[in-house]
Design a protein around this motif. Structure first.
Motif, PDB file in Angstrom:
ATOM      1  N   ARG A 138     -42.072 -12.738 -38.736  1.00  0.00           N
ATOM      2  CA  ARG A 138     -42.048 -14.070 -38.188  1.00  0.00           C
ATOM      3  C   ARG A 138     -41.503 -14.944 -39.413  1.00  0.00           C
ATOM      4  N   ALA A 139     -41.473 -14.316 -40.741  1.00  0.00           N
ATOM      5  CA  ALA A 139     -40.962 -15.042 -41.883  1.00  0.00           C
ATOM      6  C   ALA A 139     -39.429 -15.488 -41.747  1.00  0.00           C
ATOM      7  N   PRO A 140     -39.052 -16.490 -42.391  1.00  0.00           N
ATOM      8  CA  PRO A 140     -37.650 -16.679 -42.319  1.00  0.00           C
ATOM      9  C   PRO A 140     -36.945 -15.810 -43.183  1.00  0.00           C
ATOM     10  N   LYS A 141     -36.007 -15.575 -42.962  1.00  0.00           N
ATOM     11  CA  LYS A 141     -35.146 -14.295 -43.697  1.00  0.00           C
ATOM     12  C   LYS A 141     -34.980 -14.775 -45.257  1.00  0.00           C
ATOM     13  N   SER A 142     -35.516 -14.044 -45.722  1.00  0.00           N
ATOM     14  CA  SER A 142     -35.563 -14.261 -47.319  1.00  0.00           C
ATOM     15  C   SER A 142     -35.225 -12.977 -48.334  1.00  0.00           C
ATOM     16  N   CYS A 143     -35.143 -13.135 -49.609  1.00  0.00           N
ATOM     17  CA  CYS A 143     -34.861 -11.851 -50.458  1.00  0.00           C
ATOM     18  C   CYS A 143     -36.159 -11.302 -50.982  1.00  0.00           C
ATOM     19  N   ASP A 144     -37.353 -11.931 -50.609  1.00  0.00           N
ATOM     20  CA  ASP A 144     -38.724 -11.444 -50.838  1.00  0.00           C
ATOM     21  C   ASP A 144     -39.597 -11.488 -49.938  1.00  0.00           C
ATOM     22  N   TYR A 145     -40.200 -10.697 -49.363  1.00  0.00           N
ATOM     23  CA  TYR A 145     -41.333 -10.763 -48.426  1.00  0.00           C
ATOM     24  C   TYR A 145     -42.663 -10.443 -48.904  1.00  0.00           C
TER      25      TYR A 145
END
Length: 117
Positions: free
Chosen positions: A31-38
């Motif tokens: 569900r997280a917005p697209k990112s470089c670090d989760y």
């Protein structure tokens, strides 16, 4: 016999807790917005369960297509290219989440693929 039953019960409880944290972490990453670090999203699942953040580790990769249609692509380290501060359009990311029980006896992993393709 009583000790064996207690030990088995404790392992079952830990296994259930690990699976719950792992599924919660996968849902948060998904569900997280697209990112470089989760990492923070996955670790929040452990902390919600009362565990420390270090019980959850995250391996992040991005897909690099082959040079031609006949060449296989491959997974490269990091969720984004090292020169990017945000994922490129049409990026495909693989996030491997590993959760270890606080006693270190149970470890499970799950992979989440994130893509806007």
């Amino acid at each position: 016999a009583v000790m064996a039953t207690i030990t088995a019960g404790r392992l079952n409880t830990n296994m259930s807790a690990v699976e719950t944290v792992l599924q919660n972490a996968a849902d948060r990453v998904n569900r997280a917005p697209k990112s470089c670090d989760y990492t923070l999203y996955a670790q929040a699942a452990a902390q919600t369960n009362g565990w420390t953040a270090d019980t959850t580790t995250v391996l992040q990769q991005h897909f690099v297509p082959g040079a031609t249609a006949n060449t296989d692509g491959q997974w490269a380290d990091l969720a984004c290219l090292a020169t990017e501060s945000a994922p490129a359009d049409l990026a495909v990311q693989l996030v491997t989440i590993t959760v270890t029980s606080p006693d270190g006896k149970i470890e499970k992993s799950l992979q989440v693929v994130k893509s806007d393709v």
